[in-house]
Each structure stands twice: as structure tokens, then as C-alpha cells.
Scaffold this motif. Structure first.
Motif, PDB file in Angstrom:
ATOM      1  N   LEU A   1       0.885  -1.297  -0.002  1.00 29.71           N
ATOM      2  CA  LEU A   1      -0.185  -0.008  -0.154  1.00 29.71           C
ATOM      3  C   LEU A   1       1.048   1.367   0.111  1.00 29.71           C
ATOM      4  O   LEU A   1       1.746   1.437   0.872  1.00 29.71           O
ATOM      5  N   LEU A   2       0.805   2.036  -0.927  1.00 34.55           N
ATOM      6  CA  LEU A   2       1.653   3.118  -1.233  1.00 34.55           C
ATOM      7  C   LEU A   2       1.009   4.321  -1.021  1.00 34.55           C
ATOM      8  O   LEU A   2      -0.359   4.685  -1.365  1.00 34.55           O
ATOM      9  N   ASN A   3       1.409   5.307  -0.163  1.00 30.94           N
ATOM     10  CA  ASN A   3       1.037   6.702   0.094  1.00 30.94           C
ATOM     11  C   ASN A   3       2.210   7.621   0.121  1.00 30.94           C
ATOM     12  O   ASN A   3       3.309   7.421   0.500  1.00 30.94           O
ATOM     13  N   GLY A   4       1.784   8.958  -0.083  1.00 37.43           N
ATOM     14  CA  GLY A   4       2.754   9.940  -0.130  1.00 37.43           C
ATOM     15  C   GLY A   4       2.677  11.124  -1.063  1.00 37.43           C
ATOM     16  O   GLY A   4       1.654  11.241  -1.769  1.00 37.43           O
ATOM     17  N   GLU A   5       3.724  11.836  -1.446  1.00 38.78           N
ATOM     18  CA  GLU A   5       3.563  12.998  -2.185  1.00 38.78           C
ATOM     19  C   GLU A   5       4.914  13.229  -2.930  1.00 38.78           C
ATOM     20  O   GLU A   5       5.839  13.269  -2.311  1.00 38.78           O
ATOM     21  N   LEU A   6       4.785  13.709  -4.087  1.00 42.06           N
ATOM     22  CA  LEU A   6       6.059  13.997  -4.910  1.00 42.06           C
ATOM     23  C   LEU A   6       6.133  15.456  -5.533  1.00 42.06           C
ATOM     24  O   LEU A   6       4.860  15.329  -5.995  1.00 42.06           O
ATOM     25  N   SER A   7       6.847  16.188  -5.269  1.00 39.57           N
ATOM     26  CA  SER A   7       7.061  17.629  -5.842  1.00 39.57           C
ATOM     27  C   SER A   7       7.867  17.581  -7.118  1.00 39.57           C
ATOM     28  O   SER A   7       9.018  16.894  -7.066  1.00 39.57           O
ATOM     29  N   LEU A   8       7.499  18.214  -8.101  1.00 38.72           N
ATOM     30  CA  LEU A   8       8.352  18.223  -9.346  1.00 38.72           C
ATOM     31  C   LEU A   8       8.876  19.679  -9.354  1.00 38.72           C
ATOM     32  O   LEU A   8       8.128  20.433  -9.258  1.00 38.72           O
ATOM     33  N   ASP A   9      10.054  19.640  -9.457  1.00 39.18           N
ATOM     34  CA  ASP A   9      11.028  21.161  -9.450  1.00 39.18           C
ATOM     35  C   ASP A   9      11.514  21.172 -10.842  1.00 39.18           C
ATOM     36  O   ASP A   9      12.632  20.556 -11.185  1.00 39.18           O
ATOM     37  N   SER A  10      10.998  22.080 -11.764  1.00 36.99           N
ATOM     38  CA  SER A  10      11.466  22.190 -12.910  1.00 36.99           C
ATOM     39  C   SER A  10      11.840  20.929 -13.699  1.00 36.99           C
ATOM     40  O   SER A  10      12.752  21.067 -14.659  1.00 36.99           O
ATOM     41  N   VAL A  11      10.938  20.023 -13.742  1.00 40.64           N
ATOM     42  CA  VAL A  11      11.060  18.695 -14.457  1.00 40.64           C
ATOM     43  C   VAL A  11      10.696  18.957 -15.885  1.00 40.64           C
ATOM     44  O   VAL A  11       9.795  19.572 -16.324  1.00 40.64           O
ATOM     45  N   SER A  12      11.738  18.284 -16.732  1.00 41.18           N
ATOM     46  CA  SER A  12      11.637  18.541 -18.183  1.00 41.18           C
ATOM     47  C   SER A  12      12.038  17.348 -18.930  1.00 41.18           C
ATOM     48  O   SER A  12      12.811  16.421 -18.514  1.00 41.18           O
TER      49      SER A  12
END
Length: 400
Positions: free
Chosen positions: A83-94
Motif C-alpha cells: 500500500l503506497l501513500n505519499g506526495e512527490l513534488s516536481l521542480d522544473s522537471v523537463s
């Protein structure tokens, strides 16, 4: 670091460093259970994890990743179905695609993972334009052996391409589209359905890397000198083309009449075709990895600049009614293109004074691209006497 516990449990603590900086940390406990599945409790933390560390592992530099990611991801339960939980933030991903000279920038909004479902809510992807390509839906990771997607993708007046000409680029220029599609099903059997409109302000160029029209010196292919003592010569490995087996795509494409498509017949662009027209096409990518295209691209105008030995570079105007038609094979369309140039020349006939006559001198492309037919055409539409003589000739005589 690995440590065994008193209850037959296993503890792991690790990290990844890049340029002397910690970019990811992993910590977790695995406890065996009586049913043999075990129980996992682990956390992964990303701290400005740079995506460019992945680039050396991408074959042929097909894409180049940029930017970094932050966030945490917790895994609990059966290791095969955690069971997966969390949050990912992208910083200037290209993502940069060299073959298209295209750069795609991703939204900096965080992506949520709730109960093994990664959710996208108005997630935007940009190129150089201001209007986004928007994604809504989710990717389900609850079964890691059979992950599934349910995504809707939409764009209006989207600048799909805005790229300069480079040595590697196969396509450059500008392309604007409206896009509306869905992507559903398991990862190994994805199904995409939708439509795309190529808008009239599109003006792009396709570079033919190996044109069937070019006339080159072929002697280099006949004789090759090899020094068998030279151990630095290494045979190139044959790279098999990558096909996404299992994916099922069916898309309709409408091309506005005002779209301008250039085709560079030679790499330097001195020989080219400018095609202006439109049409409706249907594209399919089958689960067996086969690409199919059906429909006709009808031309209303354009020009062709072409040079062969003993004939100087000429500019021919493409006639209305010419077309390119696909009946399956994407790489082998049927061509029916006639391009002409108006030339005036002096004509002398028996018993008559020489006079100026206007001729339409042209090139006719026919047959399929892999077996291209090239013929020269000649007519005198404003002089009935000369035209009668031309009509009485065979196509080969008129070509001469």
C-alpha cells in the motif's frame, strides 16, 4: 546498512549520494509472516533528486531528463502488493527530445499517491507556448505486476512543436494542435482513443535522412579498404527498433487546409517540397507493434525545388489536386504530385516565322514512396499547334 532483528525481522537503512550530496534515503523493516508473504514497512525520501542521473541509461539519448523531485513515499503490507501513500513534488522537471528539438516542461504542482493510486488533477505539460496539455485521472499501483491507468488528456491550441533546425532534428518549425484522448487499461495492454486537429497556423519541416530522389556518388558503397591490423575498428551493433507491444492506439487526425508542411529532400535544404493543403487521416498502432495510417492529404498549392545532374536547380509550382495517400503502411504512401514551371522558348516550324511559345515544364511524382516514379512533363496550353505535336509524342519523347 542491514541489521537482523530479534523477531526474525530485517532492518535496512540506506541512502544515495550524488556529487557529495544526499539525494535519497531509504529506511524500512521486513517481518516474515506465517503465510510466507511477509510484511513490509518502509519509507523513501527524495531530496532534490536530479533526474539527469538517469540520462546515461537511456538508449541512443532518445530523451534527456532535467529538473529534480522531492517528497516521500511510504510502503506498507505485502511486498508484492504494498500500500503506497505519499506526495512527490516536481521542480522544473523537463523532457527534451533531440530528434524533434522539442522541450516539454512539467507542472510544479505536487502529485498525490493515496492508497496506491497516483492522482493527476489538471496536471499541465508545457512547451514554449502558454497553453497547456492537461492530464486528469490516475495510475493504480495496487498490483505492481499489473499496474493500470485511467487518464484523460486534453489540449487546445497547444504548441506541440516550436523548434529550431539542428543537425540531429528530423522535424523543426512550429506545430499547433487540438488534442482530446483517453488512455486506459493495464500498462502492458494500454488502449488510447481520441482525435487530434492540426491547426492552420502550423508551419513545420520534415528532413528526409535518406531520400529516394537524391542522386549521389555510390562508389563508396562498392569498394571498402580495410586494414586488418587495425584493432580499433569495431563493428557496429545492429539495434532493433523499439516497439511498444500490447499498446492499442486509434486516433483520427484532421489537418486544416492552411497547414504548411515542408519536406527537405536533401539535408542542406536546397532541394525541397513545400506542401499546403489538408485532409483527414486515421492512425492505428496495433498490440502487435504495427503502425497503420489511412487517408488522403490533398494539396491546394505549394512548390518543389529540385536539381539533378545537367539540369540546374528549378522551382516548380505544385498543381491543385495533387495528393499523398496512405492505405496502411505509414512509411510507404501513394504519391500523385505534379509540379510545373512556366518557360517561354522560341519555336520554329516549317514555312513559318519563329515565334515565342509558353511551355509548362514539370515533374510528376507517382507510385509509392519505396518505388518512386519520377517523370518529366511538357505541355503548351496556349499554342494549339505545338500542343498537338506534343500530344502525338510518347511520354518518353516528351520527357527527352
Amino acid at each position: 546498512v542491514y541489521l537482523p532483528g530479534d523477531e526474525k525481522d530485517h532492518h535496512v537503512d540506506g541512502y544515495i549520494r550524488h556529487n557529495n550530496k544526499e539525494i535519497a534515503h531509504l529506511g524500512g523493516i521486513y517481518l516474515p509472516t506465517t503465510d510466507g508473504k511477509g510484511n513490509l514497512s518502509a519509507d523513501v525520501a527524495f531530496e532534490h533528486f536530479p533526474l539527469n542521473v538517469i540520462n546515461p541509461f537511456i538508449p541512443d539519448n532518445m530523451i534527456e531528463l532535467g529538473g529534480d523531485i522531492d517528497g516521500t513515499l511510504a510502503m506498507k503490507g505485502d511486498p508484492s502488493k504494498p500500500l503506497l501513500n505519499g506526495e512527490l513534488s516536481l521542480d522544473s522537471v523537463s523532457i527534451f527530445m533531440p530528434e524533434l528539438s522539442a522541450l516539454f516542461r512539467f507542472d510544479n504542482e505536487p502529485v498525490q499517491m493515496v492508497n496506491s493510486k497516483m492522482t493527476f488533477k489538471d496536471f499541465d505539460i508545457f512547451t514554449k507556448g502558454k497553453t497547456p496539455f492537461t492530464i486528469n485521472g490516475n495510475v493504480d499501483f495496487s498490483n505492481l505486476e499489473r499496474m493500470t491507468t485511467d487518464l484523460k488528456m486534453k489540449a487546445r491550441n497547444y504548441e506541440l512543436l516550436n523548434a529550431p533546425r539542428t543537425k540531429r532534428a528530423m522535424v523543426y518549425g512550429k506545430m499547433y494542435v487540438d488534442f482530446d484522448a483517453t488512455l486506459r487499461g493495464p500498462i502492458d495492454a494500454l488502449m488510447m482513443r481520441g482525435n487530434m486537429n492540426i491547426l492552420g497556423k502550423t508551419d513545420f519541416t520534415y528532413v528526409m535522412k535518406d531520400s529516394p530522389l537524391t542522386v549521389n556518388d555510390r562508389l563508396g558503397d562498392m569498394v571498402t579498404f580495410v586494414n586488418f591490423n587495425d584493432t580499433t575498428e569495431v563493428a557496429n551493433e545492429t539495434i532493433q527498433p523499439v516497439s511498444i507491444n500490447g499498446m492499442d492506439i486509434a486516433m483520427t487526425m484532421h489537418i486544416d487546409q492552411a497547414v504548411q508542411a515542408h519536406v527537405d529532400i536533401t539535408p542542406d535544404g536546397s532541394n525541397y517540397m513545400l506542401l499546403e493543403g489538408g485532409g483527414d487521416l486515421s492512425f492505428q498502432y496495433t498490440p502487435q507493434g504495427e503502425m497503420l495510417l489511412n487517408g488522403r492529404y490533398s494539396l491546394i498549392s505549394g512548390e518543389m525545388k529540385y536539381e539533378i545532374p545537367v539540369i540546374p536547380l528549378k522551382t516548380f509550382n505544385i498543381q491543385n489536386g495533387s495528393y499523398v495517400e496512405w492505405t496502411g503502411n505509414v512509411m510507404n504512401p501513394q504519391l500523385n504530385i505534379t509540379a510545373t514551371e512556366r518557360v517561354r522558348a522560341t519555336v520554329g516550324e516549317d514555312g513559318q516565322s519563329p515565334r515565342m511559345v509558353s511551355f509548362d515544364v514539370g515533374i510528376a511524382l507517382s507510385q509509392r514512396l519505396e518505388n518512386l516514379g519520377l517523370a518529366f512533363t511538357l505541355s503548351a496550353p496556349e499554342d494549339a499547334s505545338v500542343q498537338d505535336q506534343l500530344t502525338a509524342m510518347t511520354p518518353e519523347e516528351r520527357g527527352k
